[in-house]
Design a protein around this motif. Sequence first.
Motif, PDB file in Angstrom:
ATOM      1  N   LYS A  83       1.976   1.903  -3.506  1.00  0.00           N
ATOM      2  CA  LYS A  83       0.930   2.511  -4.341  1.00  0.00           C
ATOM      3  C   LYS A  83       0.804   3.999  -4.049  1.00  0.00           C
ATOM      4  CE  LYS A  83      -1.926  -1.590  -4.779  1.00  0.00           C
ATOM      5  NZ  LYS A  83      -3.165  -2.271  -4.431  1.00  0.00           N
TER       6      LYS A  83
ATOM      7  N   GLY B  27      -2.153   9.029  -4.090  1.00  0.00           N
ATOM      8  CA  GLY B  27      -3.604   8.852  -3.996  1.00  0.00           C
ATOM      9  C   GLY B  27      -4.077   8.285  -2.677  1.00  0.00           C
ATOM     10  N   VAL B  28      -5.352   8.544  -2.398  1.00  0.00           N
ATOM     11  CA  VAL B  28      -6.031   7.922  -1.264  1.00  0.00           C
ATOM     12  C   VAL B  28      -6.363   6.491  -1.667  1.00  0.00           C
ATOM     13  CG1 VAL B  28      -8.171   7.952   0.084  1.00  0.00           C
ATOM     14  CG2 VAL B  28      -6.999  10.103  -0.447  1.00  0.00           C
ATOM     15  N   LEU B  29      -6.042   5.533  -0.813  1.00  0.00           N
ATOM     16  CA  LEU B  29      -6.304   4.129  -1.142  1.00  0.00           C
ATOM     17  C   LEU B  29      -7.801   3.886  -1.205  1.00  0.00           C
ATOM     18  CD1 LEU B  29      -3.705   2.561   1.287  1.00  0.00           C
ATOM     19  CD2 LEU B  29      -3.534   2.580  -1.212  1.00  0.00           C
ATOM     20  N   LEU B  30      -8.237   3.251  -2.284  1.00  0.00           N
ATOM     21  CA  LEU B  30      -9.663   3.015  -2.493  1.00  0.00           C
ATOM     22  C   LEU B  30      -9.912   1.516  -2.586  1.00  0.00           C
ATOM     23  CD1 LEU B  30     -12.176   4.846  -2.953  1.00  0.00           C
ATOM     24  CD2 LEU B  30     -11.894   4.388  -5.388  1.00  0.00           C
TER      25      LEU B  30
ATOM     26  N   GLU C 116       0.829  -1.209   0.000  1.00  0.00           N
ATOM     27  CA  GLU C 116       0.000   0.000   0.000  1.00  0.00           C
ATOM     28  C   GLU C 116       0.866   1.263   0.000  1.00  0.00           C
ATOM     29  OE1 GLU C 116      -4.001  -1.915   2.076  1.00  0.00           O
ATOM     30  OE2 GLU C 116      -2.595  -0.787   3.317  1.00  0.00           O
TER      31      GLU C 116
ATOM     32  N   THR D 155       1.633   7.343  -6.514  1.00  0.00           N
ATOM     33  CA  THR D 155       0.527   8.151  -7.048  1.00  0.00           C
ATOM     34  C   THR D 155       0.129   9.336  -6.180  1.00  0.00           C
ATOM     35  OG1 THR D 155      -1.131   6.840  -5.870  1.00  0.00           O
ATOM     36  CG2 THR D 155      -0.493   6.076  -8.074  1.00  0.00           C
TER      37      THR D 155
END
Lengths: 498, 239
Positions: free
Chosen positions: A87, A93-96, A84, A91
Motif C-alpha cells: 500500500k 501514504g501514511v497508513l491510516l 502494508e 501511494t
Amino acid sequence: MEYRPARFEVLRNMDKCNGCNRCVKECACGVHYRSDSGKLCTRDYACVDCQRCVETCPAGALKIALNRNTFHPNDNWSERYIGEIYKQAATGGVLLSSMGNPNPMPSYFDRILINASQVTNPPIDPLREPMETKITLGRRDREIVRDASGRIAPKLVRGLSADVPILFSAMSYGSISYNAHAALAMAAKELNTYYNTGEGGLHKDFYAYGDNTIVQVASGRFGVHSDYLNAGAAIEIKMGQGAKPGIGGHLPGEKTVGDISATRMIPEGSDAISPAPHHDIYSIEDLRQLVDSLKEATGHAKPIIVKVAAVHNIAVIASGIARSGADIIAIDGYRGGTGAAPTRIRDNVGIPIELALASVDSRLRQEGIRDRVSLIAGGSIRSSADMIKAIALGADAVYIGTAALCALGCHLCRSCQQGKCNWGIATQNPELTKRLDPEEGARRLVNLVSAWTHEAEEIMGGMGINAIEVLRGNRLMLRGIGLTETELRILGISHAGE
Amino acid sequence: MAIYDAASLSGREINEIIKKEMDAKITFTGVNGQRFICDGMKDKLVTVDGVAGNASGAYMDSGELSVIGNAQDAIGDTMNGGRIFISGRCGDATGYAMRGGEIYVGKDVGYRAGIHMKEYGDDKPVLVIGGIAGDFLGEYQAGGLIIVVNTERAACPLGEDYAAGMHGGKIVVFTDCQPAPRAGVQVREVAARDIKEIEEYMRRFCTFASLDYSSEISRKAYVLEPMGRNPYKRLYVNN
C-alpha cells in the motif's frame, strides 16, 4: 502493477443463494456486484469483513472467511506487513487505521481476578438488598462543614452525578453519524449518565440533552462558543487520546458537509484540522490558564475534565493536572478506539490503561491529592468485569466508546476512516446512516449499561460491598495471575494465592 | 460610565462586576495583569486601563474590550464576536482559534498570532496587527483575515514560519519586501478586491491608532493565500 492481496474471501453458497441482489445493495464497499452478463461476483480485496451482507442475506448464503490463499508463510514477514508495504509503495501514504490496537498485546484485565466473601463478611444479594451504583465526580472538599444543627453539610462545588459508573466517551459528530449521536444522547438521558460531544461541536438538536452532555474543547476548538460551553453539564479539555497520543486529528474535507460543517463551524469541504498540541499549553501553568478561562466563561458552575492519553510518565502528568484546577481526569489507555489514526501510532504508542490507572491512583494518594480530582478510565473497557477491575484499581467511573458502538451494531471491521460504514455509524452517507434507528440504538445502549450495572452489583455483592464508591481503589479485592513482581508492584496487587 | 479601581480586584471579581454592573460602559483603572477579563462576555463595553492579563477576551461573544496599554498571552482565545482594541503590544497566541469578531493591536504581537483562525458563514474573524508579528503568524489558519499594518515600516514585519499549514482565509502584509512563498501558500501583490475586503477594518484601525487611512492603505502590500483547503488529502492511505 498494483498488488491487492485480499485479507478476506467472500464465500457464497450457490445452493442457498436466490440471486435477490440484497448483498449488492447492502455493501457500500462495492464487494458484491453483477457482472455484465448478470452473474453475481465479488471483489474480495475490497471486503472489510463488517458482516453486513452475511447478516442481511435473507437466504443465509454468505460467509466471510480469512482468505485461504496464503502468502509464503513467514512468521516475521507476515502477510500484514507485506500488504502494508504494498500500500505504501503504491501511494507514498501514511497508513491510516481505525478503532483500537488489535495486536496480541497482554491484557492486564484478563490477568486480574476478583475476590468474593466466604464464611466471614458474608456476601450481599443485590436482588434483595440495596446496592448503590450512583457516583459523583469532581473535587471533594477536605474540610467538613456542619450546619446549625451539627449535621455534615456536603458541598460539592462543581460535580457530575450519574446513576451508573459508566459514561459514553468522546466521539464527534462527523466521526459518527447524527443517528449515532442521537442514540447516545437519548440513552445518556434515560440512564442518567453522560455522553460526550468529542471535538465536533454540538448539533442544535441536541442542546435539549445538555444536562447529560459533556462538551469537549480540543486544540482545533471546533464548534466551541459561549453557548456551547454553557450547554453541557461539564467541559472536557482534550489533551490526548489513547489511540493516538501526541497526534492531532484531521477530519477530511469530504466529510465536512452539511450539518457537520455547520456544527463544526467551518466551511463545507474544508479539512478540519486539530493540531497535535494546544498551542497555548506548554506547561501545567498554561493548562491551568485554559481551565480557569473556561471556568470564567461559564461562571464557575461546571466541572472541568482534562482527558489525556496513557503514556509513560502518566502519574506525574496526572499529578500536574490535579494541581491545575481540573475537577476530573480522564485517562485513555492505548487500546482506546478512534475514527482514524496513523496505524503505526495506534499500534505502538501509549501504555495499557490498567497500569496507567494504578500508577496514577497510587501517585495521587502518595501526594495526598487524590480527593482533589476524580478519575475516569477508558481505553477498551469490554465488560462489567473490566469496569469493576478498573474501579478497584482506582477509577471513579469508566468511559466506554467501542463497547457503545458495538451496542449500536458496530462489528469492529476497523474501517471507519473510509466513511463507508455499512452499519450507519461511522459514515455521513444518508443512504447508510438511515440504517441506524436512533430509538432502537438508544434502547440497546440502555440495555447494555443496565446489564453491566446488574452484573457489577452481583460482583460487588459477592465481595460483600454494597456501594461502587467503596470499591474505588480497593485493590485488596484484586489478585494477579501469571504476572511478574514488577507488574504486581505497579498494579499494587498481590498474586493469586497470597 | 462606571469606573472601578482594579488594583485590589482579582480577574474573577472584575468579571463579576462586568456581569452585575447595570451601566453598559465600565472602566477599570490600575489593571495589572489580571487574567480572564471579559471571558465569555456579551454586550458590555469594557475599558481596561493598564495591562490585560492572559486569556482576556476569551470566548467573547459580543461587546467591546479596549485595553489602554499592553496585553499578555492568548488574548481573544476562541473569540466568537465583538471587538478587542489593544493600544500597545500583545503577547503570544493572540486570537487563537477565533471564529468571529475583530481584534486590533496597536503595536507588535508575539508568537503564533491568529493561529487556527476559522470562519463559517457570516462569522469571519479579523486580526489587525499594527506593528510586526512574531514567528508562526497564522499557523493552521483555516479562515478569516489577518492584516499586518507594519506602521513602523519594518523591512520584514513577519517572523519565521508564517502561514505554516495555512488552509483557509487570507493574510495581508504591508511591506516593501515581498514575503517568500511557503509550502501550500502563495504570495501575490495586493489587488483592488483585497483593498475592498480590508477597507472597513483598516479604516477602523486607523481611527483607533490615529493614522491617516489613505496614506496607509496606499502602501505596498502582499497577500498570502492557501492553494487548497485540503492540505492532508494526499497524506494517507487506508489500511
